[in-house]
Write a protein that holds these residues in place. Structure first.
Motif, mmCIF file in Angstrom:
data_model
loop_
_atom_site.group_PDB
_atom_site.id
_atom_site.type_symbol
_atom_site.label_atom_id
_atom_site.label_comp_id
_atom_site.label_asym_id
_atom_site.label_seq_id
_atom_site.Cartn_x
_atom_site.Cartn_y
_atom_site.Cartn_z
ATOM 1 N N ILE A 1 37.386 41.510 14.292
ATOM 2 C CA ILE A 1 37.951 40.806 15.447
ATOM 3 C C ILE A 1 38.881 40.306 14.769
ATOM 4 O O ILE A 1 38.720 39.156 13.874
ATOM 5 N N CYS B 1 42.408 37.518 15.604
ATOM 6 C CA CYS B 1 43.013 36.541 16.621
ATOM 7 C C CYS B 1 44.468 36.134 15.992
ATOM 8 O O CYS B 1 44.762 36.024 14.721
ATOM 9 N N VAL C 1 41.840 39.960 25.627
ATOM 10 C CA VAL C 1 41.743 40.726 24.379
ATOM 11 C C VAL C 1 42.011 41.919 24.488
ATOM 12 O O VAL C 1 41.789 42.610 25.750
ATOM 13 N N GLY D 1 38.377 37.166 27.095
ATOM 14 C CA GLY D 1 37.832 36.393 26.118
ATOM 15 C C GLY D 1 38.032 35.109 26.015
ATOM 16 O O GLY D 1 39.137 34.485 26.431
ATOM 17 N N ILE E 1 33.275 37.332 25.386
ATOM 18 C CA ILE E 1 33.952 38.448 26.003
ATOM 19 C C ILE E 1 33.359 38.917 27.255
ATOM 20 O O ILE E 1 31.994 39.034 27.137
ATOM 21 N N LEU F 1 38.932 44.401 17.996
ATOM 22 C CA LEU F 1 39.163 43.462 18.875
ATOM 23 C C LEU F 1 40.332 42.476 18.661
ATOM 24 O O LEU F 1 40.315 42.067 17.522
ATOM 25 N N TYR G 1 42.246 39.140 20.041
ATOM 26 C CA TYR G 1 42.505 37.930 20.819
ATOM 27 C C TYR G 1 43.799 37.645 20.546
ATOM 28 O O TYR G 1 44.222 37.312 19.573
#
Length: 231
Positions: free
Chosen positions: A27, A29, A86, A111, A142, A198, A200
Motif C-alpha cells: 500500500i 500513499c 485508490v 478508500g 477500502i 494499491l 491511495y
C-alpha cells in the motif's frame, strides 16, 4: 514448505462483477496531493510528490450494503478521516512513462487513509518517522475494486465523504496536483511496482476528527461506495 508457524493469509479485496479477489502486495500513499488540502495542512504550491506506506494488512474491506465496523485505535485522541481514490495496479513495472501508466492499472476503489493526527504531528515535531500515525491496524479501509474499463471517466469523478450525513469532504479527482498517471510514473522511479499494489492517491480538503459512534460514508462517482461505523 516447512515454516515455523502457518503463514499469514494474503490480504484480498473483492472485485466488482466477479467472484475473483485482488491480492494486496503493498500500500503506497501520496501526501498532500490536493491543493486545498495542502493549504489546510500549512503548505502551498505543486511541490514534488512524496510517498509513505501502510502494511498490506492495514486493509479493512468495507462490504457493500452494510456499515462495516471501524475500530477506534489506541494511543490517539484525534483520529482523522482522509477520503481517497485508490488505484489498483495490475501490471508491474519500473520507471514507467506517464504515457504508459494507464496500461498498469487494473481498477479503482473508494478508500480512506485513517490517521492518528496527534501522533503524526508529534512525530513530525520531533523529526521522527510518523509510521505510528499512518500505518496502524485497520488504517486503510477500502471498498470493492471496480475494473478500469467499468469505472467510466475516473479523471473527472466526484469524490466526497459524509460523517453522520454531513458533508465533510467534496471535490473532484481532476483537482489532484499530481494526476493518476504522473503519480504512477513518479512512484515507479522509487519502487518497482508489482501486481497487487494499491495507491491511495491523496485526499481533498476537509479532513477532520471522528469518534466512536460516527458513521462515515465515502463515495466516488462510478465506483462502489463505502460505509463505516466507528466503534
Amino acid at each position: 514448505m516447512n515454516t515455523v508457524f502457518p503463514p499469514t493469509p494474503t490480504v484480498t479485496v473483492p472485485v466488482v462483477g466477479t467472484t475473483a479477489l485482488f491480492p494486496v502486495h503493498r500500500i503506497y500513499c501520496v501526501g498532500r496531493n490536493y491543493v486545498e488540502h495542502a493549504q489546510e495542512m500549512g503548505h502551498t504550491g505543486r511541490e514534488p510528490p512524496f510517498f509513505f506506506m501502510k502494511p498490506a494488512d492495514a486493509v479493512l474491506v468495507a462490504s457493500p450494503g452494510t456499515s462495516t465496523p471501524l475500530p477506534y485505535p489506541g494511543l490517539t485522541q484525534n483520529l482523522h478521516h482522509e477520503m481517497e481514490l485508490v488505484v489498483a495496479i495490475g501490471k508491474g513495472g519500473k520507471n514507467i512513462a506517464v504515457a504508459q501508466a494507464e496500461q498498469h492499472i487494473f481498477g479503482y476503489a473508494v478508500g480512506l487513509d485513517m490517521t492518528r493526527r496527534d501522533l503524526q504531528n508529534a512525530m513530525k515535531a520531533q523529526g521522527r518517522p510518523w509510521c505510528i500515525g499512518k500505518g496502524f491496524d485497520h488504517s486503510a479501509p477500502i471498498g470493492p475494486i471496480t475494473p478500469k474499463d467499468a469505472a467510466g471517466d475516473i479523471t473527472h469523478a466526484s469524490i466526497s465523504l459524509q460523517v453522520n450525513n454531513v458533508v465533510r469532504q467534496n471535490s473532484t479527482v481532476e483537482q489532484l496536483i499530481w494526476n493518476i498517471a504522473e503519480t504512477i510514473a513518479q512512484l515507479s522511479t522509487a519502487w518497482e511496482l508489482q501486481p497487487g499494489d494499491l495507491i491511495y492517491t491523496g485526499t481533498p480538503a476537509g479532513v477532520g476528527a471522528v469518534v466512536p459512534g460516527d458513521t462515515l460514508k465515502g463515495s466516488i462517482s462510478g465506483l462502489t461506495g463505502i460505509e463505516l461505523k466507528v466503534v
